[in-house]
Write an enzyme that holds these catalytic residues in place. Structure first.
Site, short mmCIF file in Angstrom:
data_model
loop_
_atom_site.label_atom_id
_atom_site.label_comp_id
_atom_site.label_asym_id
_atom_site.label_seq_id
_atom_site.Cartn_x
_atom_site.Cartn_y
_atom_site.Cartn_z
CG ASP A 84 48.29 82.51 68.25
OD1 ASP A 84 47.11 82.29 67.66
OD2 ASP A 84 48.82 83.82 68.12
CG HIS A 85 43.20 79.34 69.45
ND1 HIS A 85 41.74 79.58 68.60
CD2 HIS A 85 43.00 80.46 70.19
CE1 HIS A 85 41.40 80.67 69.25
NE2 HIS A 85 41.89 81.17 69.95
CG HIS A 134 44.87 85.91 68.06
ND1 HIS A 134 45.64 84.55 68.76
CD2 HIS A 134 44.22 85.87 69.31
CE1 HIS A 134 44.90 83.94 69.68
NE2 HIS A 134 43.98 84.72 69.90
#
Ligand code: NAD
Length: 482
Positions: free
Chosen positions: A178-179, A241
């Site tokens: 999950d960047h 996110h």
């Protein structure tokens, strides 16, 4: 630990957008910083029939804005090899194995392999199965699988995806990206919360009135209308996110700062969130969709975007209120909102402190203390507090102390790739976090089916529908960023 990482990275989807825009530049930065040096090689695979030379030209092009010199760029690119590949064809995996063995020897990689699946999740299961049957898994070094969201579109699909991948890789070997977890100020949350005795002591419902998480974009769906019609803001942003940020904000202090301890606490947060269902959805969730505005005649409504249905009910905005059953968070709402075509591009977390303690200067206009974590585009922290207004009279004014991160901030993918090379899983997502998140999302979507929570429209370049403001006003709160 040695800086020089020995690894063979095999990138499926090597001709794709993610690889070009994010992965190659991130690998180059690791190379510039000596984390990758002599002992690394990259195999890019995809359907197109490219040559090694052409692939290397693409690599050089992808780093044109970063390169320190032409020599550095071409030396870096010389570590890249290309294989045209059909993911269903066993013969292709034999070729891949041959090349992997050659490169392992040539670059002295000690059998370490990183498999990056930069392709549609529909292909993950097939690739994982073929990697196993094609003997691509090394028995002398490590095998690590890196995958990107979306991890399915609901709990059932996500579990199925896991079952398929787990036939080849163990959970320890799987790095779910999950960047957002690679962002500087998201990484700073545990330090802020548990590295400051003052904040640690007051991080609970006794002192905190509410927490607000905003992930706002000013762009519309651009050329991704078709994708967006299938996902919507809830699945695109909240399942991953936002729920990751919620976990970091509400988690109890872990016993230690390693992936196991942190992950355990984050899973607990997700389990303790009060579930949202058809009975309570209207008190908890606002879903919106952008429409045109006379102030911005050049911007179209979502329903007029390319590949979007003219009567689409897909949400381009969601706001919501989570409550936790944890005793530390009794009656403390965590509000969130995310959307497209909002007033600006901004990701920020606001922690609003209570004002209802007896204060000496209560007869003056005192503001609530607010700690803000600015995640992007600007990175830093600010704190709103009351000060005496300069002058002869005793009066108060709210001031904002601000700290802005300066200097070189690593890119999300640069950091996450290095973490994966170093087997540091603290910033990756565990299977159980994914499934606990899906449970919340599936419940909200099920409630939406009965239309108990109809779409509210908002004009482009505003911060969402009126109801998103009422969600807070009902509790005597207001959005800090507006
Ligand atoms: P893309 O469409 O640009 O690239 C897909 C790649 O997969 C191409 O190299 C293509 O050749 C390859 N491919 C597709 N089918 C194949 C097959 N049958 N056999 C072999 N190769 C095949 O997609 P992208 O934007 O690079 O995204 C890749 C993945 O990462 C997607 O799952 C996407 O959801 C996810 N993702 C992308 C971004 C981004 O910024 N682009 C961000 C987050 C997640």
């Amino acid at each position: 630990m040695s800086k020089n990482q020995k690894t063979l990275a095999i990138i499926f989807g090597g001709t794709g957008d993610l690889a070009y825009r994010k992965l190659y530049p991130a690998l180059y930065k690791l190379y510039q910083n000596d984390y990758l040096n002599k002992n690394f090689a990259v195999i890019g695979t995809a359907r197109r029939s490219w040559t090694d030379d052409y692939y290397r030209e693409v690599i050089v092009d992808s780093i044109k804005e970063l390169k320190s010199s032409d020599e550095s760029a071409s030396e870096f690119a010389s570590h890249f090899y290309y294989l045209s590949h059909n993911i269903n064809d066993a013969e292709n995996y034999r070729e891949l194995l041959d090349l992997a063995k050659q490169l392992d020897e040539k670059y002295k990689l000690e059998g370490n392999r990183l498999f990056y699946l930069s392709v549609s999740p529909k292909l993950f299961g097939t690739i994982a199965t073929q990697l196993k049957s094609g003997n691509l898994l090394s028995d002398t070094g490590y095998n690590r699988l890196l995958i990107e969201k979306p991890f399915g579109t609901n709990l059932k699909e996500s579990n199925l995806l896991d079952r398929e991948i787990l036939k080849t890789f163990t959970e320890d070997e799987i790095y779910r990206i999950d960047h957002y977890l690679g962002k500087e100020m998201i990484q700073a949350i545990p330090m802020l919360r548990f590295g400051n005795p003052l904040l640690k002591k007051i991080w609970n419902h006794h002192y905190i009135s509410n927490i607000q998480v905003t992930l706002a974009e000013d762009i519309g769906v651009e050329d991704r209308g078709g994708y967006y019609e299938q996902s919507g803001a809830l699945r695109d942003m909240v399942q991953n996110h936002i729920l990751q940020v919620v976990s970091l904000m509400l988690m109890d202090e872990p016993d230690c700062y390693d992936s196991q301890c942190v992950c355990r606490e984050k899973i607990t947060v997700l389990k303790e969130l009060v579930s949202i269902n058809e009975d309570n959805i209207s008190e908890h969730i606002v879903r919106g969709q952008y429409i045109e505005s006379a102030d911005y005649p050049e911007l179209m409504a979502y329903r007029s975007e390319n590949e979007v249905s003219t009567d689409s009910e897909v949400e381009t905005f969601v706001a919501g209120k989570f409550l936790s059953k944890n005793k530390n968070w009794k009656d403390t709402p965590l509000y969130f909102r995310t959307g497209k075509r909002m007033k600006g591009k901004n990701t920020q977390i606001d922690i609003v402190f209570k004002k209802d303690l007896p204060l000496l200067f209560d007869d003056l206009e005192l503001s609530k203390n607010v700690l803000s974590i600015h995640i992007g585009p600007e990175e830093g922290i600010s704190f709103k507090m009351n000060d005496k207004k300069a002058g002869m009279l005793l009066d108060s004014e709210a001031i904002r102390l601000k700290y802005k991160e300066e200097g070189k901030i690593p890119d999300d993918y640069e950091r996450l790739l290095l973490n994966a090379l170093e087997a540091n899983k603290t910033s990756f997502v565990h299977a159980e976090e994914v499934s606990e998140s899906w449970k919340h999302i599936d419940a909200i979507r099920a409630a939406w089916k009965d239309n108990k929570n109809p779409i509210e429209f908002y004009p482009v370049m505003t911060n969402g529908p009126k109801k998103a403001f009422e969600l807070l006003e009902k509790n005597g709160h207001e959005w800090i960023w507006d």
